[in-house]
Design a protein around this motif. Structure first.
Motif, PDB file in Angstrom:
ATOM      1  N   GLN A  16       0.813  -1.214   0.000  1.00 51.09           N
ATOM      2  CA  GLN A  16       0.000   0.000   0.000  1.00 51.09           C
ATOM      3  C   GLN A  16       0.848   1.265   0.000  1.00 51.09           C
ATOM      4  O   GLN A  16       0.481   2.280  -0.596  1.00 51.09           O
ATOM      5  N   TYR A 104      -4.502  -3.887   5.302  1.00 48.51           N
ATOM      6  CA  TYR A 104      -5.017  -3.825   3.930  1.00 48.51           C
ATOM      7  C   TYR A 104      -4.154  -4.695   3.002  1.00 48.51           C
ATOM      8  O   TYR A 104      -4.685  -5.456   2.180  1.00 48.51           O
ATOM      9  N   ASN A 259      -7.463   3.813   2.991  1.00 44.07           N
ATOM     10  CA  ASN A 259      -7.175   3.271   1.653  1.00 44.07           C
ATOM     11  C   ASN A 259      -7.938   4.082   0.607  1.00 44.07           C
ATOM     12  O   ASN A 259      -8.731   4.968   0.951  1.00 44.07           O
ATOM     13  N   GLU A 260      -7.689   3.758  -0.658  1.00 41.53           N
ATOM     14  CA  GLU A 260      -8.289   4.537  -1.734  1.00 41.53           C
ATOM     15  C   GLU A 260      -9.789   4.270  -1.881  1.00 41.53           C
ATOM     16  O   GLU A 260     -10.496   5.017  -2.558  1.00 41.53           O
ATOM     17  N   ASN A 263     -10.820   6.615   1.670  1.00 37.00           N
ATOM     18  CA  ASN A 263     -10.104   7.879   1.873  1.00 37.00           C
ATOM     19  C   ASN A 263     -10.276   8.445   3.279  1.00 37.00           C
ATOM     20  O   ASN A 263     -10.504   9.645   3.456  1.00 37.00           O
TER      21      ASN A 263
END
Length: 339
Positions: A16, A104, A259-260, A263
């Protein structure tokens, strides 16, 4: 020497944070058999410092995680000494140079194991204790359509600030030993490991556990000092300090919204979890207090708050220490699987 587990080769695995975990390996243990429709799999990730065999107390015939009914997959977390870790990664990314791995990252690797290696598109359940619970929450938020059921116990979806501070104490104890040498030790830093064990001892079990002298009356230790040395120092001394620090970083940076996909919107991440869930905190857990679980459940659309009525603190959830708590957990998992 015959290994009692398998290795899934991930190749060069992009983390990540942008780093590459080269020739990454995910160790796993399988119980039971995958059925023809590949829909009887239960994923049961490991916890802080634990390896797959430390999860086996919850697996057995007649139990909720019954290998005669289900295919139970136990993936080992990065950093635990079996999957890619500071202790088993070749130079130059060994020891203190091992890259930072998030929960993640762990769950993305496990997803590849499940889908690419086993050809599974849907899991019956994901469950886990402590950091296994952190990974369970990540599964629910990252792959919301992929499982029927979630059962995190004595864990959280995000490392609380108080929890972060406790872990700073563990880290300070490990790294203060002169033999640690910034992670480049040639001999195991025994003083640091023993000191970390003493820090942990005040948190793993509750005040009531110590007040009731369960270390003496139930676990059979000769004295409080005997418990601290034999149980706690004995627990930490076999472990590799760099491995412990790698997993500690993963724990401190645990957050299902970091994480994307989300956000940083923590409530949105919890709200995206579709699976029917039992969120089961230990009633006296000092790491993951019940209030944190109540807050999580309040934002999850299909979750039930199921506290474990126990004075065994964090160890109400494992690793099989108290038979009464094991039965409570097993009964609740059976109830969830039957629903």
């Amino acid at each position: 020497m015959t290994l009692d587990y398998e290795i899934f080769d991930l190749g060069d695995f992009a983390l990540q944070n942008g780093a590459i975990l080269r020739d990454a390996k995910l160790a796993y243990k399988l119980f039971g058999t995958l059925n023809a429709t590949r829909d009887n799999a239960i994923l049961y990730p490991t916890w802080y410092s634990g390896q797959h065999y430390d999860n086996e107390w919850l697996v057995g015939r007649g139990m909720a995680l019954d290998p005669d009914k289900y295919c139970i997959i136990i993936p080992n977390m990065f950093g635990n000494g079996l999957s890619s870790s500071p202790s088993n990664t070749p130079e130059p990314y060994n020891a203190a140079r091992f890259p930072k791995v998030t929960a993640y990252d762990n769950v993305r690797a496990q997803h590849r194991l499940v889908t690419e290696h086993f050809g599974i598109s849907h899991l019956r359940m994901v469950t886990g204790w402590s950091m296994g619970g952190l990974q369970t929450f990540h599964w629910g938020a990252m792959y919301p359509d992929m499982m029927d059921l979630l059962a995190p116990f004595c864990g959280s979806a995000k490392c609380a600030r108080h929890n972060f501070v406790f872990l700073e104490g563990v880290k300070a104890a490990l790294t203060a030993d002169g033999a640690f040498q910034d992670g480049w030790y040639s001999e195991k830093p025994h003083k640091g490991l023993r000191a970390a064990a003493r820090v942990y001892a005040g948190w793993g079990f509750s005040q009531s556990f110590y007040r009731e002298e369960l270390d003496l009356k139930t676990l059979g230790y000769a004295s409080l000092e005997d418990f601290l040395v034999s149980f706690w120092e004995g627990f930490f001394l076999p472990k590799d300090p760099n491995n412990l620090l790698a997993m500690l970083w993963t724990w401190q940076n645990g957050d299902i919204s970091a994480n994307e996909l989300y956000n940083g919107d923590y409530k949105a991440a919890l709200g995206a979890i579709k699976a029917k869930a039992y969120v089961m905190p230990g009633g006296t857990d000092l790491y993951f207090p019940p209030e944190d679980s109540q807050n999580e459940v309040a934002h999850m659309p299909n979750a039930t708050y199921v506290p474990i009525p126990s004075i065994w603190g964090h160890f109400a959830g494992g690793p099989g220490t108290n038979p009464v708590d094991v039965k409570f957990l097993d009964d609740k998992l059976k109830e969830l699987l039957a629903s």
